[in-house]
Write an enzyme that holds these catalytic residues in place. Sequence first.
Site, PDB file in Angstrom:
ATOM      1  CB  ILE A 164      -0.692   0.206   1.065  1.00  0.00           C
ATOM      2  CG1 ILE A 164      -1.993  -1.169   0.539  1.00  0.00           C
ATOM      3  CG2 ILE A 164      -1.660   1.559   1.473  1.00  0.00           C
ATOM      4  CD1 ILE A 164      -2.648  -1.032   2.252  1.00  0.00           C
ATOM      5  CB  ALA A 243      -1.713   0.895   8.765  1.00  0.00           C
ATOM      6  NE  ARG A 244      -5.253  -4.782  11.215  1.00  0.00           N
ATOM      7  CZ  ARG A 244      -5.235  -4.750   9.726  1.00  0.00           C
ATOM      8  NH1 ARG A 244      -5.772  -3.692   8.712  1.00  0.00           N
ATOM      9  NH2 ARG A 244      -5.716  -5.742   8.491  1.00  0.00           N
ATOM     10  CG  ASP A 267     -10.699   2.643   7.099  1.00  0.00           C
ATOM     11  OD1 ASP A 267     -11.817   2.638   7.191  1.00  0.00           O
ATOM     12  OD2 ASP A 267     -10.325   1.855   6.390  1.00  0.00           O
ATOM     13  CD  GLU A 272     -11.033  -0.781  13.692  1.00  0.00           C
ATOM     14  OE1 GLU A 272     -10.490   0.187  13.567  1.00  0.00           O
ATOM     15  OE2 GLU A 272     -11.233  -1.992  13.052  1.00  0.00           O
ATOM     16  CG  HIS A 291     -11.093  -1.175   9.226  1.00  0.00           C
ATOM     17  ND1 HIS A 291     -10.594  -1.931  10.281  1.00  0.00           N
ATOM     18  CD2 HIS A 291     -10.404  -1.813   8.660  1.00  0.00           C
ATOM     19  CE1 HIS A 291      -9.771  -2.521   9.676  1.00  0.00           C
ATOM     20  NE2 HIS A 291      -9.697  -2.622   8.264  1.00  0.00           N
ATOM     21  CG  LEU A 292     -15.453   3.237   4.982  1.00  0.00           C
ATOM     22  CD1 LEU A 292     -14.706   4.100   4.271  1.00  0.00           C
ATOM     23  CD2 LEU A 292     -16.683   3.979   5.300  1.00  0.00           C
TER      24      LEU A 292
END
Length: 333
Positions: A164, A243-244, A267, A272, A291-292
């Site tokens: 990415i 990412a996370r 995101d 989460e 998270h999309l």
Amino acid sequence: MGERPVAVLAMRDDLVGQIFPGPVLARLTDLVDCDPAAIFTDAGAPPAALAAARILITGWESPQLDAAVLTAAPGVRLVVHAAGSVKQLTTPELFAAGVTVSSAVAVNARPVAEFTVASIVLATRRVFRYAADYRAGISRHGYPVGEDTGLYGLTVGIVGASQIGRLVLAMLADHGVELLVYDPFLTPGQAAELGATAVDLDTLCRRSDVVTVHAPELPETYRMIDERRLGLLRDGAVLVNTARGALVDTEALAARCATGRLDAVLDVTDPEPLPVGHPLLGLPNVLITPHLAGTRGRELRRFGEFVVSEVHRWLSGEPLLGRVNPDALSHSA
């Protein structure tokens, strides 16, 4: 190609039709025997076809491929993952058995990179702040002198030269920006080939107008963007995280954004999802999405097309495009 092998799907059953719409499923079943209704989702209740399977086509919510699954499917020689990371799916037993694993991680990387670049363009135009003002009845029409907006001429720091991260670098190449990259596994020469300058993480934070995070979640990357490094960012900087969530100190970021010193597009978050009423959720200079950024909706068909192509390559004895190197999993997403 000889006798057609049996392939079994192991993924959420409600996504099968989107990953393998009619024409894509037809291409798959031209290559292998595959019943789209016989889906392997429960390790305790494997479908009968698993015993004869040579190929497993996995996806979100697939059972982990451990010794018990290998016992139930002793003939499996290929796993093609119709999603991104395989770290939670694969096991040492799977690789020890000589099973080849391929992942559509590169397919999933593109929409994330597209989302990231779109977010950077919007955030550097201060779209989120101005949209909030507009809703509140504050006009921002016209062209204010000295307005500090726009991406052109800024410095963008990419944290992690993952698939990415590399796509983001490529997509930003013609935006008139200076590109920095931090990745402990990337040499200065390799960074230069990507059109970027390799720097350490502190330097990246100090010099960047935009920091976008694309590193894997590992013990050593936990909260790598912490209170101290957030403090290194210049006033008005933008942090983007697709990412996370655990890579960023959420509470420290919330405090910085609340002062208006930083903007953010997230995101992913930690935790989460964020609890209702969390300070970040109400800030006009912060955009949080659920998270999309990854493959969704119409894009899921790309996973199916990748699977068909990989199965065809495997049956033809050609190299696989998404082959997973188990030795690299310890430092990848």
